[in-house]
Every structure is written in C-alpha cells, then in structure tokens.
Design a protein around this motif. Structure first.
Motif, PDB file in Angstrom:
ATOM      1  N   SER A 205       0.816  -1.213   0.000  1.00  0.00           N
ATOM      2  CA  SER A 205       0.000   0.000   0.000  1.00  0.00           C
ATOM      3  C   SER A 205       0.850   1.265   0.000  1.00  0.00           C
ATOM      4  N   PHE A 206       2.125   1.127   0.322  1.00  0.00           N
ATOM      5  CA  PHE A 206       2.975   2.307   0.297  1.00  0.00           C
ATOM      6  C   PHE A 206       3.279   2.770  -1.119  1.00  0.00           C
ATOM      7  N   ASN A 207       2.863   1.997  -2.121  1.00  0.00           N
ATOM      8  CA  ASN A 207       2.793   2.535  -3.483  1.00  0.00           C
ATOM      9  C   ASN A 207       1.854   3.745  -3.498  1.00  0.00           C
ATOM     10  N   GLY A 208       0.720   3.598  -2.815  1.00  0.00           N
ATOM     11  CA  GLY A 208      -0.248   4.694  -2.763  1.00  0.00           C
ATOM     12  C   GLY A 208       0.284   5.884  -1.991  1.00  0.00           C
ATOM     13  N   TRP A 209       0.885   5.615  -0.809  1.00  0.00           N
ATOM     14  CA  TRP A 209       1.481   6.716  -0.051  1.00  0.00           C
ATOM     15  C   TRP A 209       2.559   7.418  -0.871  1.00  0.00           C
ATOM     16  N   ALA A 210       3.318   6.628  -1.625  1.00  0.00           N
ATOM     17  CA  ALA A 210       4.375   7.211  -2.462  1.00  0.00           C
ATOM     18  C   ALA A 210       3.780   8.083  -3.564  1.00  0.00           C
ATOM     19  N   GLN A 211       2.645   7.660  -4.116  1.00  0.00           N
ATOM     20  CA  GLN A 211       1.999   8.476  -5.146  1.00  0.00           C
ATOM     21  C   GLN A 211       1.551   9.817  -4.570  1.00  0.00           C
ATOM     22  N   ILE A 212       1.044   9.792  -3.332  1.00  0.00           N
ATOM     23  CA  ILE A 212       0.635  11.040  -2.685  1.00  0.00           C
ATOM     24  C   ILE A 212       1.853  11.931  -2.448  1.00  0.00           C
ATOM     25  N   LEU A 213       2.879  11.361  -1.816  1.00  0.00           N
ATOM     26  CA  LEU A 213       4.081  12.139  -1.503  1.00  0.00           C
ATOM     27  C   LEU A 213       4.800  12.592  -2.762  1.00  0.00           C
ATOM     28  N   GLY A 214       4.927  11.679  -3.727  1.00  0.00           N
ATOM     29  CA  GLY A 214       5.642  12.017  -4.957  1.00  0.00           C
ATOM     30  C   GLY A 214       4.975  13.138  -5.727  1.00  0.00           C
ATOM     31  N   GLY A 215       3.646  13.106  -5.805  1.00  0.00           N
ATOM     32  CA  GLY A 215       2.926  14.167  -6.505  1.00  0.00           C
ATOM     33  C   GLY A 215       3.090  15.509  -5.826  1.00  0.00           C
ATOM     34  N   LEU A 216       2.992  15.509  -4.482  1.00  0.00           N
ATOM     35  CA  LEU A 216       3.139  16.765  -3.739  1.00  0.00           C
ATOM     36  C   LEU A 216       4.556  17.327  -3.874  1.00  0.00           C
ATOM     37  N   VAL A 217       5.555  16.448  -3.774  1.00  0.00           N
ATOM     38  CA  VAL A 217       6.944  16.906  -3.891  1.00  0.00           C
ATOM     39  C   VAL A 217       7.221  17.436  -5.298  1.00  0.00           C
ATOM     40  N   ALA A 218       6.753  16.689  -6.314  1.00  0.00           N
ATOM     41  CA  ALA A 218       6.968  17.139  -7.688  1.00  0.00           C
ATOM     42  C   ALA A 218       6.269  18.473  -7.945  1.00  0.00           C
ATOM     43  N   TYR A 219       5.064  18.623  -7.396  1.00  0.00           N
ATOM     44  CA  TYR A 219       4.332  19.888  -7.544  1.00  0.00           C
ATOM     45  C   TYR A 219       5.096  21.022  -6.871  1.00  0.00           C
ATOM     46  N   GLY A 220       5.619  20.753  -5.660  1.00  0.00           N
ATOM     47  CA  GLY A 220       6.384  21.776  -4.956  1.00  0.00           C
ATOM     48  C   GLY A 220       7.644  22.170  -5.708  1.00  0.00           C
ATOM     49  N   ILE A 221       8.337  21.168  -6.270  1.00  0.00           N
ATOM     50  CA  ILE A 221       9.556  21.455  -7.041  1.00  0.00           C
ATOM     51  C   ILE A 221       9.222  22.276  -8.279  1.00  0.00           C
ATOM     52  N   ALA A 222       8.125  21.891  -8.961  1.00  0.00           N
ATOM     53  CA  ALA A 222       7.733  22.618 -10.179  1.00  0.00           C
ATOM     54  C   ALA A 222       7.375  24.065  -9.866  1.00  0.00           C
ATOM     55  N   ARG A 223       6.600  24.289  -8.796  1.00  0.00           N
ATOM     56  CA  ARG A 223       6.220  25.642  -8.436  1.00  0.00           C
ATOM     57  C   ARG A 223       7.443  26.448  -7.966  1.00  0.00           C
ATOM     58  N   GLY A 224       8.298  25.815  -7.176  1.00  0.00           N
ATOM     59  CA  GLY A 224       9.486  26.496  -6.694  1.00  0.00           C
ATOM     60  C   GLY A 224      10.424  26.876  -7.818  1.00  0.00           C
ATOM     61  N   ALA A 225      10.562  25.972  -8.787  1.00  0.00           N
ATOM     62  CA  ALA A 225      11.440  26.245  -9.922  1.00  0.00           C
ATOM     63  C   ALA A 225      10.891  27.370 -10.792  1.00  0.00           C
ATOM     64  N   ALA A 227       9.169  29.921  -9.665  1.00  0.00           N
ATOM     65  CA  ALA A 227       9.381  31.189  -8.956  1.00  0.00           C
ATOM     66  C   ALA A 227      10.853  31.548  -8.834  1.00  0.00           C
ATOM     67  N   ASN A 228      11.679  30.519  -8.593  1.00  0.00           N
ATOM     68  CA  ASN A 228      13.124  30.744  -8.434  1.00  0.00           C
ATOM     69  C   ASN A 228      13.873  29.686  -9.238  1.00  0.00           C
ATOM     70  N   PRO A 229      14.145  29.943 -10.518  1.00  0.00           N
ATOM     71  CA  PRO A 229      14.780  28.945 -11.387  1.00  0.00           C
ATOM     72  C   PRO A 229      16.081  28.401 -10.780  1.00  0.00           C
ATOM     73  N   PRO A 230      16.174  27.047 -10.605  1.00  0.00           N
ATOM     74  CA  PRO A 230      17.381  26.445 -10.038  1.00  0.00           C
ATOM     75  C   PRO A 230      18.478  26.318 -11.093  1.00  0.00           C
ATOM     76  N   SER A 231      19.664  25.900 -10.647  1.00  0.00           N
ATOM     77  CA  SER A 231      20.797  25.767 -11.570  1.00  0.00           C
ATOM     78  C   SER A 231      20.679  24.526 -12.439  1.00  0.00           C
ATOM     79  N   ILE A 232      19.843  23.549 -12.028  1.00  0.00           N
ATOM     80  CA  ILE A 232      19.596  22.362 -12.853  1.00  0.00           C
ATOM     81  C   ILE A 232      18.099  22.250 -13.098  1.00  0.00           C
ATOM     82  N   ALA A 233      17.747  21.483 -14.107  1.00  0.00           N
ATOM     83  CA  ALA A 233      16.343  21.338 -14.482  1.00  0.00           C
ATOM     84  C   ALA A 233      15.540  20.727 -13.324  1.00  0.00           C
ATOM     85  N   PRO A 234      14.286  21.150 -13.123  1.00  0.00           N
ATOM     86  CA  PRO A 234      13.465  20.629 -12.027  1.00  0.00           C
ATOM     87  C   PRO A 234      13.323  19.107 -12.033  1.00  0.00           C
ATOM     88  N   TRP A 235      13.198  18.519 -13.217  1.00  0.00           N
ATOM     89  CA  TRP A 235      13.012  17.075 -13.271  1.00  0.00           C
ATOM     90  C   TRP A 235      14.253  16.335 -12.781  1.00  0.00           C
TER      91      TRP A 235
END
Length: 522
Positions: A205-225, A227-235
């Motif tokens: 079931s931690f596949n599901g927890w990972a999907q929740i966490l992974g989506g939130l983290v990826a969303y945060g990275i995308a939004r952060g990038a 607003a403040n472009p990092p030195s490497i690509a967000p992906w």
C-alpha cells in the motif's frame, strides 16, 4: 501414509536432521520420494538440533509478543523501501510534464519506450535474482539491490539524451527486480498464512502513499522552480532526491532486516526458535538454499502457476499504461501540467484504503480472491466513466481515474497467495519469478497502447484496459475453483486408512502438491 521399506541414513545426513525425523526415516515412515529430496535439510532444521526436534507449544501471549516484535522491526522499513520502489518507477511520469521530454529531445514514441525499457531490465534479471534470493542471504542481497537502484536512479539526473535515458531505465529495472520477490519471501518466512495477506497489503500500500508524496513533492519542485529557477532542471532534482533517499534506505535495511529468524539480532536465542515454531503451520519452513530440479519441473507444469502468470501479464497491460501516462492522462482532462501533478495524489489515497481494507477482510474472511475481485470491478467502472462521460465533465472523468487505483487489489492478493499457496523453496522462487516476468511483459506492452496520435483522450488504450480487466475476472474465478478442488483432493488423501503425518514434516521443504497436509488458501 502407508509404511515404506526401512532406510539406512548416512551419518552426515543424519546429523542435519532432528532426532524424530531421522528415526522416522530409518523406520520406513517416510515415502522414498520424500527421502530423495530431504537430504538437504531446511534452514529451520538447524534450529531444532539442540531441542530434540520436539514441537514447542506457544501460548497466545507469547505469540502476540513475538508478532509485535517482528512487525515493529520488519514492516516499517519494508513499507518505506517499497514506497520508494514505486516512486522510482513513477518519477518519469512526473518528469514528463516538468521538461524531461524537451531536454532529452524525445520525439515520436521515445517516451513510450522509456516507460517499457525499465521492464526489459526487470525481465532480464528476474529469474537470476530469484535464484540469488534463494542461495544468498535474503536480507543482505535485498539491501545491496536497494542501494544499487538508488545510485542508478540518481544517475538519471546526468542523462542528456534518449540513449542515456534508455540505459539508465534498463539498469534501474535490473536492480529493482529483487524487491518484490524478496519482500514476498521475507513475508512468507516470518508470518503465518493468516497473517501474510494483510502484511503484504500493508507494505504494498505504500505505493499509494508514495503516489501522494511524490505528486506533492513534484508539484512543490515545479512551483518552486517557476518562482526561483534552479541551476539544474526541475526534473533532475526529482531523480536526485529519490535516488539518494533510496540509497540511504538501503543502508538502514541492511542493518534492520535479518536473513531469517536464526540471525535476527533483535531476537533472543530462545525467541529465534519460537519465531520459527510459530510459522510451522505454514508447512513451508523458512528457506532452503539447494536448487531442486523436480520442483522447477513441478512449477512449470502446475496449472496454478500459469493462472498466476496469465493474471499478472493481462492485468499489468493497463498498469503499464496508467503508471507512465497518468500525469498526461489527467492533463488531458483539461488541467494544466502542474495541476496534473497535484490532482494525481488522491489516486494514491484510494490505493492505500482499498489495499488495507482488502488485506484485512481477505485474511479475516479467509477469502482473498473474492474480496480482491471487488477492487478490479471498481477499477473497471472507473475506466468506463473516463470513456463514457462527456469531455467537458472533467471532475467526473478525474473521479473515474481515482477509481482505477483500486485495481492493484487482486495483484497484491495473488502476490500474497504465492507466498501462502506455493511451497518448496525452489518452486516458490520459480513461481514468483514467472509471476513478475508476466508483470513485466504486461508493463512493456501497456505504454505502447497509449499512442501519441490518440492524445489527449487515448480512447483505444482505455478500451484495452476494460477488456484486459474483464478477462482477469475470469482468470480469478478459475484460480478460486482450482484451489477448492485441490483442497478436496488432499482431504481425501488424509482420510485414507493408514495415513500417518510425519513429525516435523513442515520443515522438509516439500512442495504444496507433495505435502498432503498442505491446504490452499482462497
């Protein structure tokens, strides 16, 4: 079991066996075909050499205390690692809407092949890794594979073209091929049949927890990038993050998860013996390092084996497509790329809830097959909603996608049933390998059903999903009927005059078909 001719045991072989078992063999109470395969005593036999081979009675309080100790040490790290296992596979889906396709200059069906390439590596190493899980210490080998896959995933951030990405995806699949069969073996070694379904559902079931966490983290990275472009690509940040976290988890796994009860540092010497005794009812022992050709042959000729494999192959054609394309599928409902990362997370919650409820009810009602079939029916309804609802009904179609996340219930149930219903260590590792090879083949085919010319709706792929899952329901019915039929035949054997159950028969490394005492769980 009728009396057989008496046998003379080699002194070295006799030393490996508990006294009652050796006496039974010399007295002729063991059939010749059992004696032929019992010369390489099960790992569990060693624990009984100093205890006269006698059955130890566990009171309920002791059993519960042991179960709590085992759960506390094994389940948390298995859950974390298995969640990371899912994040590693789905990171490419998050990255696909974060600039990966443009940066790697992917064209045509390049992205589909990246999705499939992971499973080519998985297929290539699945049977070898299953053999290594049998002959090497399972805890140490699994930990090494976790650390290796974390390193490979982090290297994805260094890729600059399609060829490099293909190589990384192939080796990522190769390294991760040990995780699911290894966890299934660990679960079967430490838990009784009635406990395995829920425990398998918990760590899966931690596949599901990972999907929740992974989506939130990826969303945060995308939004952060943005607003403040990092030195490497967000992906690239996504791959670096989860790769390094995975490698660290592998190190923890190495020190926490033992190879079996006999070298568990967190159990006393007496509790190690009791931990083996409590799984006597499984009729499977805790491991045998010798490869047995007759068990390989039995695995390849057992209809149950191919019913499991057929399910894994057909059910994972939809899984392969959805896992790699869910972000693009949600974007096709009318949402932005960033919103697709965020809106994918509730699907993980659906998976967690359905797996935990299904695992609990499956064990409580002693019918994992029927309980898990409900998840597949819910998933079919979800795809029908995606296909049938009007294009402007974005919320309804998104809700349909969430329902598809109940689909893993039967896959997890069968994974636990391979631990429960397949005995003989060579046979068990072979069936588990074939099951996961079927899983890989389905996941290779799956992304190819999502063709670029069908975007954004992907209707042909969605119809393929409905058909595949419908066929899977028929296969589940066959497995249910076949297991009930086999149990009836075994009951008839045990009812025959002269039948005698051997002492410590549970630790002879007999297969499920050899052992008259073995019953298949539904």
């Amino acid at each position: 079991m009728a009396e057989n001719e008496k046998h003379t045991l080699d002194p070295e072989v006799e030393k490996q066996l508990p006294a009652p078992l050796a006496d039974a063999i010399k007295a002729g109470k063991v059939p010749a075909d059992v004696l032929k395969h019992s010369h390489d005593a099960d790992e569990a036999m060693k624990a009984f050499k100093g205890h006269g081979g006698q059955i130890i009675e566990l009171d309920e309080a002791t059993n519960k205390r042991l179960l709590r100790t085992i759960d506390w040490h094994l389940i948390p790290i298995m859950c974390v690692v298995y969640g990371l296992n899912f994040l590693d596979k789905t990171s490419i889906s998050y990255a696909s809407v974060m600039g990966l396709q443009e940066d790697l200059h992917l064209v045509g069906d390049n992205y589909q092949w990246l999705g499939s390439m992971f499973y080519f590596g998985y297929i290539a190493w699945e049977y070898p890794t299953s053999r290594l899980l049998q002959i090497l210490p399972v805890g140490k080998y699994s930990a090494a594979c976790v650390v290796a896959w974390g390193g490979v995933l982090a290297c994805f951030a260094a890729t600059e073209n399609f060829a490099g990405a293909v190589a990384i995806r192939f080796f990522l699949g190769l390294c991760e091929s040990a995780v699911t069969p290894g966890f299934a073996l660990i679960t079967s070694q430490w838990y009784t049949k009635r406990e395995q379904g829920l425990r398998t559902s918990i760590w899966f079931s931690f596949n599901g927890w990972a999907q929740i966490l992974g989506g939130l983290v990826a969303y945060g990275i995308a939004r952060g990038a943005a607003a403040n472009p990092p030195s490497i690509a967000p992906w690239k940040i996504v791959f670096l993050l989860w790769g390094l976290v995975t490698a660290a988890a592998g190190v923890v796994f190495l020190f926490v998860v033992p190879d079996n009860q006999l070298n568990a540092r967190w159990l006393s010497k007496e509790d190690r013996i009791l931990a083996i005794e409590r799984i006597r009812v499984n009729q499977q022992g805790v491991g045998n390092k010798h490869f047995k050709w007759y068990q390989l042959k039995e695995a390849l000729t057992d209809p149950l084996t191919w019913a499991f494999v057929f399910y894994a192959l057909v059910a994972d054609i939809p899984n392969g497509g959805i896992t790699n394309f869910f972000s693009q599928l949600i974007a096709g409902f009318g949402y932005t790329d960033e919103e697709s990362l965020l809106y994918g997370t509730p699907g993980g919650a659906v998976e967690v809830v359905t797996l935990l409820i299904g695992g609990y009810l499956g064990d409580k009602l002693r019918n994992r097959i029927l309980v898990s079939s409900s998840g597949l029916i819910v998933a079919i309804i979800g795809v029908v909603l995606i296909v049938a609802l009007p294009l402007d009904n974005n919320k309804g179609r998104l809700g349909g996608y969430y329902l598809t996340q109940a689909a893993p219930m039967p896959f997890v149930a069968f994974l636990s049933l391979i631990s429960t219903n397949v005995a003989g260590y060579t046979k068990k590792t072979t069936v588990a390998a074939l099951y996961l090879i079927g899983y890989c083949v389905g996941n290779v085919i799956g992304p190819q059903t999502f063709r670029p010319e069908d975007a954004p709706r992907y209707v042909p792929a969605e119809i393929t999903i409905i058909v595949c899952w419908g066929v899977c329901l028929i296969d589940m019915a066959f497995i249910y009927v076949y297991c009930r039929w086999q149990n009836k035949k075994k009951a008839e054997v045990r009812a025959q005059p002269g039948y005698v159950k051997l002492e410590n028969q549970e630790f002879l490394d007999l297969t499920d078909r050899e052992n008259p005492e073995f019953n298949y769980h539904l």
